[in-house]
Design a protein around this motif. Structure first.
Motif, PDB file in Angstrom:
ATOM      1  N   GLY A 124       0.813  -1.201   0.000  1.00  0.00           N
ATOM      2  CA  GLY A 124       0.000   0.000   0.000  1.00  0.00           C
ATOM      3  C   GLY A 124       0.850   1.255   0.000  1.00  0.00           C
ATOM      4  N   GLU A 125       1.943   1.216   0.748  1.00  0.00           N
ATOM      5  CA  GLU A 125       2.848   2.367   0.781  1.00  0.00           C
ATOM      6  C   GLU A 125       3.571   2.514  -0.550  1.00  0.00           C
ATOM      7  OE1 GLU A 125       6.492   4.236   3.500  1.00  0.00           O
ATOM      8  OE2 GLU A 125       5.575   2.313   4.051  1.00  0.00           O
ATOM      9  N   VAL A 126       3.938   1.404  -1.168  1.00  0.00           N
ATOM     10  CA  VAL A 126       4.587   1.465  -2.483  1.00  0.00           C
ATOM     11  C   VAL A 126       3.676   2.160  -3.490  1.00  0.00           C
ATOM     12  CG1 VAL A 126       5.414   0.098  -4.432  1.00  0.00           C
ATOM     13  CG2 VAL A 126       6.068  -0.545  -2.113  1.00  0.00           C
ATOM     14  N   LEU A 127       2.408   1.752  -3.531  1.00  0.00           N
ATOM     15  CA  LEU A 127       1.479   2.376  -4.475  1.00  0.00           C
ATOM     16  C   LEU A 127       1.220   3.836  -4.113  1.00  0.00           C
ATOM     17  CD1 LEU A 127      -1.222  -0.365  -5.201  1.00  0.00           C
ATOM     18  CD2 LEU A 127       0.778   0.264  -6.557  1.00  0.00           C
ATOM     19  N   SER A 159      -0.997  -7.808  -0.881  1.00  0.00           N
ATOM     20  CA  SER A 159      -1.342  -7.186  -2.156  1.00  0.00           C
ATOM     21  C   SER A 159      -2.110  -5.892  -1.944  1.00  0.00           C
ATOM     22  CB  SER A 159      -2.185  -8.146  -3.009  1.00  0.00           C
ATOM     23  OG  SER A 159      -3.410  -8.456  -2.375  1.00  0.00           O
ATOM     24  N   ALA A 160      -1.942  -4.977  -2.890  1.00  0.00           N
ATOM     25  CA  ALA A 160      -2.699  -3.733  -2.918  1.00  0.00           C
ATOM     26  C   ALA A 160      -2.966  -3.404  -4.374  1.00  0.00           C
ATOM     27  CB  ALA A 160      -1.926  -2.600  -2.246  1.00  0.00           C
ATOM     28  N   ARG A 161      -4.121  -2.783  -4.618  1.00  0.00           N
ATOM     29  CA  ARG A 161      -4.431  -2.470  -6.014  1.00  0.00           C
ATOM     30  C   ARG A 161      -4.964  -1.055  -6.173  1.00  0.00           C
ATOM     31  NH1 ARG A 161      -9.884  -4.868  -8.270  1.00  0.00           N
ATOM     32  NH2 ARG A 161     -11.186  -4.992  -6.410  1.00  0.00           N
ATOM     33  N   ASP A 181     -10.528  -7.670  -3.677  1.00  0.00           N
ATOM     34  CA  ASP A 181      -9.930  -6.945  -2.558  1.00  0.00           C
ATOM     35  C   ASP A 181     -10.241  -5.452  -2.662  1.00  0.00           C
ATOM     36  OD1 ASP A 181      -8.823  -9.411  -1.965  1.00  0.00           O
ATOM     37  OD2 ASP A 181      -6.905  -8.948  -2.914  1.00  0.00           O
ATOM     38  N   PRO A 182     -10.324  -4.756  -1.521  1.00  0.00           N
ATOM     39  CA  PRO A 182     -10.509  -3.304  -1.575  1.00  0.00           C
ATOM     40  C   PRO A 182      -9.296  -2.643  -2.208  1.00  0.00           C
ATOM     41  CG  PRO A 182      -9.967  -4.024   0.657  1.00  0.00           C
ATOM     42  CD  PRO A 182     -10.212  -5.268  -0.145  1.00  0.00           C
ATOM     43  N   GLY A 183      -9.498  -1.471  -2.779  1.00  0.00           N
ATOM     44  CA  GLY A 183      -8.396  -0.775  -3.442  1.00  0.00           C
ATOM     45  C   GLY A 183      -8.621   0.722  -3.458  1.00  0.00           C
ATOM     46  N   GLY A 184      -7.741   1.408  -4.160  1.00  0.00           N
ATOM     47  CA  GLY A 184      -7.832   2.855  -4.283  1.00  0.00           C
ATOM     48  C   GLY A 184      -7.929   3.266  -5.739  1.00  0.00           C
ATOM     49  N   LEU A 185      -7.855   4.574  -5.977  1.00  0.00           N
ATOM     50  CA  LEU A 185      -7.937   5.112  -7.330  1.00  0.00           C
ATOM     51  C   LEU A 185      -6.727   4.717  -8.160  1.00  0.00           C
ATOM     52  CD1 LEU A 185      -9.121   8.775  -6.565  1.00  0.00           C
ATOM     53  CD2 LEU A 185     -10.482   6.946  -7.600  1.00  0.00           C
ATOM     54  N   ALA A 194      -4.903   6.559  -0.476  1.00  0.00           N
ATOM     55  CA  ALA A 194      -4.512   5.412   0.347  1.00  0.00           C
ATOM     56  C   ALA A 194      -4.897   4.120  -0.358  1.00  0.00           C
ATOM     57  CB  ALA A 194      -5.195   5.491   1.706  1.00  0.00           C
ATOM     58  N   TYR A 195      -4.048   3.107  -0.182  1.00  0.00           N
ATOM     59  CA  TYR A 195      -4.264   1.813  -0.827  1.00  0.00           C
ATOM     60  C   TYR A 195      -4.219   0.711   0.233  1.00  0.00           C
ATOM     61  CZ  TYR A 195      -3.451   4.557  -4.995  1.00  0.00           C
ATOM     62  OH  TYR A 195      -3.546   5.521  -5.970  1.00  0.00           O
ATOM     63  N   PRO A 196      -5.386   0.175   0.605  1.00  0.00           N
ATOM     64  CA  PRO A 196      -5.420  -0.871   1.633  1.00  0.00           C
ATOM     65  C   PRO A 196      -4.707  -2.128   1.173  1.00  0.00           C
ATOM     66  CG  PRO A 196      -7.567  -0.615   0.575  1.00  0.00           C
ATOM     67  CD  PRO A 196      -6.718   0.515   0.100  1.00  0.00           C
TER      68      PRO A 196
END
Length: 281
Positions: A124-127, A159-161, A181-185, A194-196
């Motif tokens: 999430g921090e990477v994205l 994972s984050a998307r 999975d939940p994600g962000g824009l 923010a990217y969960p």
């Protein structure tokens, strides 16, 4: 008596001349478009990694295919690399647009994600950092992306998307589903997004499959139908060789009309090893 041929009027000659010029211009335009497509495809293939990281118990494979009509190319990518802490990072994504600019932007995002991953391991921090970097550049393009981190010590997959299509996860017992999975824009739209992060411990063998929308969506094929098809393919192919599974998943693009380029990234994994290396669960 042989009929006398009447001379063509000047307007007819002008029309033929105009048609000839338009034909030549169309041919030149087609050649220029073909050159742009060839350049975009060359950029695309040069920027994709030659190899992907793997380790005992984790086998990886990927596929990329340009659009069937040769016009929509340049935005999709996949990547895999070793992170500073020894974990493995994987990404897949799709840049808005299908031209040389999109191909070049794709390369910038790949490099940006790798650079950010030198200082951050949380997906999430990477994205989030990559998103802020892209927003600061001020480009009009944006990209969807999924970023994974596989920890070989705990056998945990994080994972984050960012606005990307769901992955498909199947296990050796025949269970398989699209990972909603939940994600962000998408990356590059809003600063501070923010990217969960979703965490999975791989307690049994299976396959985690990432893909782009070109594999599952087409003019007459909604994403839900394409995703259901890939889910069936993964369910039937879990336990197979990673290269074989990647090729089978890519075949799903044939049913979409293949109007967009497409990418597939497959992680075939064994169950978490017993003992300290596998963690406590």
């Amino acid at each position: 008596m042989t009929p006398r041929r009447l001379p063509r009027s000047a307007s007819a000659d002008d029309l033929l001349t105009t048609l000839g010029l338009l034909t030549a211009q169309a041919r030149q335009g087609a050649e220029e478009q073909r050159a742009r497509v060839d350049l975009a495809e060359a950029l695309q293939r040069e920027m994709l990694p030659e190899t992907l990281p793997s380790l005992p118990g984790l086998r990886t494979a990927a596929r990329y295919a340009p659009a069937r009509d040769g016009l929509d190319i340049g935005g999709d990518w996949y990547d895999g690399f070793v992170m500073p802490d020894g974990s493995l990072g994987f990404s897949i994504g799709d840049v808005q647009g299908h031209d040389v600019e999109a191909a070049a932007f794709m390369g910038q995002i790949r490099i940006g994600l790798r650079a950010v991953a030198l200082a951050a391991t949380d997906p999430g921090e990477v994205l989030g950092r990559a998103n802020d970097l892209l927003v600061s550049v001020g480009r009009d393009l944006f990209a969807t992306c999924t970023f994974l981190r596989f920890d070989p010590t705990t056998w945990v997959l994080e994972s984050a998307r960012a606005g990307h299509v769901p992955a498909v996860w199947g296990t050796a017992d025949g269970w398989c589903e699209a990972a909603q999975d939940p994600g962000g824009l998408p990356l590059g739209i809003e600063p501070g997004e923010a990217y969960p992060v979703t965490t999975r411990r791989l307690t049994q063998g299976g396959a985690f499959v990432l893909l782009t929308d070109g594999v599952i969506e087409g003019p007459a094929v909604p994403i839900e139908a394409g995703l259901a098809r890939v889910t069936r393919v993964v369910a039937a192919g879990t336990g197979a060789d990673a290269d074989v599974l990647a090729a089978e998943v890519m075949k799903a693009a044939e049913f979409t009309g293949h109007t967009d380029d497409a990418a597939v990234l497959v992680l075939c994994h064994d169950a978490a090893p017993a003992g300290p290396a596998g963690g406590a669960g």
